[in-house]
Write a protein that holds these residues in place. Sequence first.
Motif, mmCIF file in Angstrom:
data_model
loop_
_atom_site.group_PDB
_atom_site.id
_atom_site.type_symbol
_atom_site.label_atom_id
_atom_site.label_comp_id
_atom_site.label_asym_id
_atom_site.label_seq_id
_atom_site.Cartn_x
_atom_site.Cartn_y
_atom_site.Cartn_z
ATOM 1 N N TYR A 29 29.589 9.645 29.107
ATOM 2 C CA TYR A 29 28.508 7.962 29.391
ATOM 3 C C TYR A 29 30.168 7.330 30.044
ATOM 4 C CZ TYR A 29 24.402 11.227 28.925
ATOM 5 O OH TYR A 29 23.429 11.965 29.310
ATOM 6 N N VAL A 30 29.269 7.114 30.773
ATOM 7 C CA VAL A 30 30.594 5.181 31.231
ATOM 8 C C VAL A 30 29.403 4.117 31.290
ATOM 9 C CG1 VAL A 30 32.215 6.651 31.902
ATOM 10 C CG2 VAL A 30 30.568 6.046 33.285
ATOM 11 N N GLY A 47 25.828 4.414 33.769
ATOM 12 C CA GLY A 47 24.842 2.826 33.191
ATOM 13 C C GLY A 47 24.866 2.617 32.075
ATOM 14 N N ARG A 48 24.494 1.707 31.327
ATOM 15 C CA ARG A 48 24.817 0.639 29.896
ATOM 16 C C ARG A 48 23.403 1.109 29.262
ATOM 17 N NH1 ARG A 48 28.636 -2.934 30.514
ATOM 18 N NH2 ARG A 48 29.404 -3.782 32.510
ATOM 19 N N LEU A 49 24.388 1.964 27.887
ATOM 20 C CA LEU A 49 23.095 2.111 27.251
ATOM 21 C C LEU A 49 22.361 1.065 25.567
ATOM 22 C CD1 LEU A 49 23.484 5.861 27.742
ATOM 23 C CD2 LEU A 49 21.568 4.964 28.304
ATOM 24 N N CYS A 55 20.205 7.402 21.483
ATOM 25 C CA CYS A 55 20.318 8.564 20.857
ATOM 26 C C CYS A 55 19.532 9.733 21.253
ATOM 27 C CB CYS A 55 18.834 7.730 19.563
ATOM 28 S SG CYS A 55 19.870 7.002 18.430
ATOM 29 N N GLY A 56 19.466 8.728 22.789
ATOM 30 C CA GLY A 56 18.557 10.230 23.546
ATOM 31 C C GLY A 56 19.383 11.606 24.516
ATOM 32 N N VAL A 57 20.749 11.195 24.138
ATOM 33 C CA VAL A 57 21.660 11.161 25.463
ATOM 34 C C VAL A 57 22.102 12.436 24.647
ATOM 35 C CG1 VAL A 57 21.714 9.643 27.729
ATOM 36 C CG2 VAL A 57 22.979 9.295 25.631
ATOM 37 N N ILE A 58 21.890 11.930 23.078
ATOM 38 C CA ILE A 58 23.012 12.662 22.493
ATOM 39 C C ILE A 58 21.562 13.742 21.419
ATOM 40 C CG2 ILE A 58 25.124 11.236 22.259
ATOM 41 C CD1 ILE A 58 23.870 10.840 18.982
ATOM 42 N N SER A 59 20.753 13.525 21.741
ATOM 43 C CA SER A 59 20.014 14.410 21.355
ATOM 44 C C SER A 59 19.912 15.941 20.443
ATOM 45 C CB SER A 59 18.297 13.859 21.576
ATOM 46 O OG SER A 59 18.773 14.877 22.924
ATOM 47 N N ASN A 78 27.264 0.973 18.296
ATOM 48 C CA ASN A 78 25.568 1.619 18.769
ATOM 49 C C ASN A 78 25.797 2.892 18.654
ATOM 50 O OD1 ASN A 78 24.834 -0.681 18.877
ATOM 51 N ND2 ASN A 78 24.561 -0.956 21.067
ATOM 52 N N ILE A 79 27.536 3.192 18.636
ATOM 53 C CA ILE A 79 26.970 5.010 19.343
ATOM 54 C C ILE A 79 27.692 5.383 17.863
ATOM 55 C CG2 ILE A 79 29.009 6.959 20.126
ATOM 56 C CD1 ILE A 79 29.787 4.920 22.472
#
Length: 251
Positions: A29-30, A47-49, A55-59, A78-79
């Motif tokens: 993710y970038v 895309g900026r997260l 939390c959603g993309v690492i679930s 944040n990560i």
Amino acid sequence: MRIVVFSGTADGRKMCERLSAHGADVTAYVATEYGAELMRGADVKAGRLGKDGICGVISDADAVVDATHPYAKVVSENISSACSEIGKRYFRLIRETTVCDDALYFDSVALAADYLRGCGGRVFVSTGSKELGEFSVIGDRVSARVLDTPEVREKCAGLGIDNLMFKTPPFSYEDDLTDFAGCKYLVTKDGGKTGGMPEKLRAAKHLGMTVLIIRRPKEKNGGMSFDELEHCIYRLMEEGVADEKDNSGQP
């Protein structure tokens, strides 16, 4: 083993390649399209997260690698916070630092810019576009090298910097000699070897420039070198394979 890598740097691309070679299912993710270009060959999403998005993309990830830029403090926090919140293994990739005994060190771009207000001579800024506006206080003595992307060009418009160089790294020692020519001061972040620090410092020394280095933000969670992180995750992958064999009832 599924691994999510937050990146946008050459270090991150290399890490994705190594982990994929070990058999991991890697998604990167970038934040920007330029970061996506750097990650060529990887399964990458741009895309900026914020923390909730992270939390959603690492679930469904087994491990998370933070290979973001050393100065991307908010993103890195944040990560880390997202991983703690939902219980994911977090690994921070740290670039080696550069020591320059002759340099002046500052805790922020703003402090470096304020110092230069009282100094005569042209200033070359190589800290990126994010805080470039801080140097408008110096007036017309600034040259700056920034990424050649539409996003950066739009951001830099109207900043009052009279000599902007829109270019794409990496930059060689010869590139730096040419770009720095005529400047008395160099302002840079410590991007390590990956970020071209040895070439910058060598060129600045040859030209007799005074170097101002912006200190890196402190890492709250420590971190690992490239080799340490790769070895650690490889061990986790081996343990995962062993657990699968044990649970299958096979010898």
